[in-house]
Write a protein that holds these residues in place. Sequence first.
Motif, mmCIF file in Angstrom:
data_model
loop_
_atom_site.group_PDB
_atom_site.id
_atom_site.type_symbol
_atom_site.label_atom_id
_atom_site.label_comp_id
_atom_site.label_asym_id
_atom_site.label_seq_id
_atom_site.Cartn_x
_atom_site.Cartn_y
_atom_site.Cartn_z
ATOM 1 N N ILE A 1 34.750 -2.639 22.923
ATOM 2 C CA ILE A 1 33.339 -2.276 22.853
ATOM 3 C C ILE A 1 33.219 -0.830 22.359
ATOM 4 C CG2 ILE A 1 32.676 -3.876 24.687
ATOM 5 C CD1 ILE A 1 32.583 -1.526 26.624
ATOM 6 N N ASP A 2 32.028 -0.524 21.799
ATOM 7 C CA ASP A 2 31.799 0.843 21.342
ATOM 8 C C ASP A 2 31.183 1.676 22.457
ATOM 9 O OD1 ASP A 2 29.149 0.084 21.512
ATOM 10 O OD2 ASP A 2 28.905 -0.217 19.348
ATOM 11 N N SER A 3 30.797 2.894 22.141
ATOM 12 C CA SER A 3 30.262 3.805 23.152
ATOM 13 C C SER A 3 28.938 3.333 23.726
ATOM 14 C CB SER A 3 30.101 5.207 22.553
ATOM 15 O OG SER A 3 29.221 5.162 21.426
ATOM 16 N N LEU A 4 28.275 2.397 23.040
ATOM 17 C CA LEU A 4 27.008 1.845 23.538
ATOM 18 C C LEU A 4 27.205 0.581 24.356
ATOM 19 C CD1 LEU A 4 24.783 2.344 20.354
ATOM 20 C CD2 LEU A 4 24.950 3.813 22.389
ATOM 21 N N GLY A 5 28.456 0.161 24.502
ATOM 22 C CA GLY A 5 28.748 -1.025 25.286
ATOM 23 C C GLY A 5 28.603 -2.311 24.505
ATOM 24 N N LYS A 6 28.577 -2.234 23.146
ATOM 25 C CA LYS A 6 28.441 -3.437 22.330
ATOM 26 C C LYS A 6 29.815 -3.900 21.839
ATOM 27 C CE LYS A 6 23.710 -2.553 20.835
ATOM 28 N NZ LYS A 6 22.783 -2.416 19.675
ATOM 29 N N VAL A 7 29.958 -5.222 21.722
ATOM 30 C CA VAL A 7 31.228 -5.829 21.336
ATOM 31 C C VAL A 7 31.483 -5.602 19.850
ATOM 32 C CG1 VAL A 7 32.532 -7.981 21.185
ATOM 33 C CG2 VAL A 7 31.003 -7.584 23.134
ATOM 34 N N VAL A 8 32.681 -5.066 19.540
ATOM 35 C CA VAL A 8 33.063 -4.881 18.132
ATOM 36 C C VAL A 8 34.274 -5.739 17.773
ATOM 37 C CG1 VAL A 8 32.110 -2.548 18.050
ATOM 38 C CG2 VAL A 8 34.497 -2.872 18.701
ATOM 39 N N PRO B 1 25.726 -6.832 23.653
ATOM 40 C CA PRO B 1 26.191 -6.000 24.774
ATOM 41 C C PRO B 1 27.247 -6.741 25.594
ATOM 42 C CG PRO B 1 23.969 -6.827 25.178
ATOM 43 C CD PRO B 1 24.287 -7.174 23.757
ATOM 44 N N MET B 2 28.173 -5.988 26.093
ATOM 45 C CA MET B 2 29.271 -6.541 26.886
ATOM 46 C C MET B 2 28.762 -7.273 28.126
ATOM 47 S SD MET B 2 32.481 -6.907 27.743
ATOM 48 C CE MET B 2 33.309 -7.294 29.301
ATOM 49 N N ASN B 3 27.652 -6.800 28.700
ATOM 50 C CA ASN B 3 27.179 -7.411 29.948
ATOM 51 C C ASN B 3 26.657 -8.833 29.751
ATOM 52 O OD1 ASN B 3 24.651 -7.089 28.800
ATOM 53 N ND2 ASN B 3 24.094 -5.320 30.089
ATOM 54 N N ARG B 4 26.653 -9.303 28.480
ATOM 55 C CA ARG B 4 26.285 -10.695 28.246
ATOM 56 C C ARG B 4 27.318 -11.638 28.895
ATOM 57 N NH1 ARG B 4 24.831 -13.287 22.264
ATOM 58 N NH2 ARG B 4 23.933 -15.241 23.044
ATOM 59 N N LEU B 5 28.518 -11.129 29.081
ATOM 60 C CA LEU B 5 29.597 -11.937 29.663
ATOM 61 C C LEU B 5 29.603 -11.880 31.185
ATOM 62 C CD1 LEU B 5 32.487 -10.815 27.280
ATOM 63 C CD2 LEU B 5 30.915 -12.736 27.002
ATOM 64 N N GLN C 1 38.872 -1.396 32.174
ATOM 65 C CA GLN C 1 38.355 -0.675 31.003
ATOM 66 C C GLN C 1 39.177 0.581 30.779
ATOM 67 O OE1 GLN C 1 33.850 -0.645 30.696
ATOM 68 N NE2 GLN C 1 34.061 -1.009 32.909
ATOM 69 N N GLY C 2 39.570 0.798 29.537
ATOM 70 C CA GLY C 2 40.341 1.979 29.205
ATOM 71 C C GLY C 2 40.054 2.439 27.790
ATOM 72 N N PRO C 3 40.040 3.758 27.549
ATOM 73 C CA PRO C 3 39.738 4.279 26.214
ATOM 74 C C PRO C 3 40.881 4.024 25.239
ATOM 75 C CG PRO C 3 40.422 6.050 27.647
ATOM 76 C CD PRO C 3 40.346 4.836 28.508
ATOM 77 N N LEU C 4 40.522 3.832 23.966
ATOM 78 C CA LEU C 4 41.515 3.619 22.922
ATOM 79 C C LEU C 4 41.847 4.905 22.176
ATOM 80 C CD1 LEU C 4 40.419 0.167 21.441
ATOM 81 C CD2 LEU C 4 42.433 0.681 22.821
ATOM 82 N N GLY C 5 41.349 6.006 22.638
ATOM 83 C CA GLY C 5 41.655 7.273 21.985
ATOM 84 C C GLY C 5 40.784 8.380 22.520
ATOM 85 N N PRO C 6 41.012 9.616 22.050
ATOM 86 C CA PRO C 6 40.209 10.750 22.503
ATOM 87 C C PRO C 6 38.857 10.791 21.796
ATOM 88 C CG PRO C 6 41.824 11.480 20.906
ATOM 89 C CD PRO C 6 42.096 10.024 21.117
ATOM 90 N N GLY C 7 37.970 11.586 22.309
ATOM 91 C CA GLY C 7 36.670 11.765 21.664
ATOM 92 C C GLY C 7 35.597 10.942 22.309
ATOM 93 N N PRO C 8 34.387 11.412 22.291
ATOM 94 C CA PRO C 8 33.274 10.716 22.933
ATOM 95 C C PRO C 8 32.903 9.402 22.258
ATOM 96 C CG PRO C 8 32.468 12.592 21.685
ATOM 97 C CD PRO C 8 33.955 12.698 21.692
ATOM 98 N N ASP C 9 33.290 9.227 20.969
ATOM 99 C CA ASP C 9 32.934 8.000 20.250
ATOM 100 C C ASP C 9 34.074 6.995 20.226
ATOM 101 O OD1 ASP C 9 30.395 8.981 19.661
ATOM 102 O OD2 ASP C 9 31.131 10.031 17.863
ATOM 103 N N SER C 10 35.090 7.239 21.016
ATOM 104 C CA SER C 10 36.237 6.346 21.026
ATOM 105 C C SER C 10 35.843 4.962 21.540
ATOM 106 C CB SER C 10 37.341 6.927 21.910
ATOM 107 O OG SER C 10 38.409 6.026 22.032
ATOM 108 N N LEU C 11 36.481 3.956 20.994
ATOM 109 C CA LEU C 11 36.257 2.595 21.470
ATOM 110 C C LEU C 11 36.916 2.406 22.842
ATOM 111 C CD1 LEU C 11 36.981 0.657 18.152
ATOM 112 C CD2 LEU C 11 34.757 1.312 19.089
ATOM 113 N N VAL C 12 36.451 1.392 23.566
ATOM 114 C CA VAL C 12 36.962 1.086 24.899
ATOM 115 C C VAL C 12 37.517 -0.332 24.905
ATOM 116 C CG1 VAL C 12 36.383 0.817 27.341
ATOM 117 C CG2 VAL C 12 35.341 2.659 26.004
ATOM 118 N N LEU C 13 38.729 -0.462 25.441
ATOM 119 C CA LEU C 13 39.372 -1.774 25.554
ATOM 120 C C LEU C 13 39.047 -2.352 26.927
ATOM 121 C CD1 LEU C 13 41.400 -3.699 24.052
ATOM 122 C CD2 LEU C 13 43.168 -2.700 25.515
#
Length: 327
Positions: free
Chosen positions: A25-32, A53-57, A104-116
């Motif tokens: 998911i991206d920083s907005l919680g949407k599935v990418v 949005p991820m919360n659809r699941l 949930q865990g970040p895929l990298g540094p930075g505020p715009d990093s994707l979340v796994l």
Amino acid sequence: MNERSLLDTGFRALLDAAPDATVVIDSLGKVVALNHEVERLLGWSEEELLGQPMNRLIPPRFHRTLDTPPVFNQGPPEKQPKGTRVSLFARRRDGSEFPVEIHQGPLGPGPDSLVLVTLRDLTEWRRAQESLFREKEQAVITLESIGDAVVTTDTAGRMMYLNPMAERLTGWRTSEALGLPASTILTFISDTTRELIESTVGRCLQEGRAVDLAEGVLLRRRDGTEVAIGDSAAPIRDRNGATTGVVLVFHDVTEKRRVSHKLSHEAAHDALTSLVNRAEFERRLTRALADTAYGAVGEHALCYLDLDRFKVINDSCGHEAGDELLR
């Protein structure tokens, strides 16, 4: 990691190789991105979920949990959290729900990093836990329902459990006896010598095998009264065979011992006069003669009594009068 690098690095192949349902998911919680396990487990197609949005699941009652995302990427890398883990329910496309553990865990540094986000199906785990709970509950119900007293101790011989029958026979409640030495709760004495007898718990722990209590033993209850008991103790072992404690099973044998003594007395004594009968007389005479033959100290006397004209009493006064005369 951003969406472009996600596609450029072949990360999708790794995503599909994951055994758990995995969503990016991206920083907005949407599935990418998502793997095939999400489609299989939840019934949603990739086209239906991308950009949603991820919360659809997740059922609506859990949305607040996921709408408060973990705080990542603040501070130096060595102090950044590895991720968050929470247990709740996931929702399939058909509306059915099942327990999951979400990580949930970040895929990298930075505020715009994707979340796994991984969703681990806990259905089988929860079924196994419920099965274990039912087995334990059934075991407890069984122990509390059986007519024998059951006591368990640890490897130091300290009390761990008494079922209701054990509480009744000993006079101790489990809450009071917990942690006390077994010898404090189970005081055994000989019915004949009145001397203390070693607890079978100690023998069982020392010898590492099942042991039985000898005949003629009394249990001294908490209030000082005594009850005849029979018991057996056996080691409690774990799956590796190591002894973890002792289980002691005992029961009140007062009535059984009374009946046994009565039968033994009746077998050796005349019912009318309560004197020893012929068989018992011969046994005692044989023993006396054997003692004399082996030089035992002591003297023996044999008295013989003959009742003349006893038949006249029976014939003239009846057998009841004859019996009274014999007594």
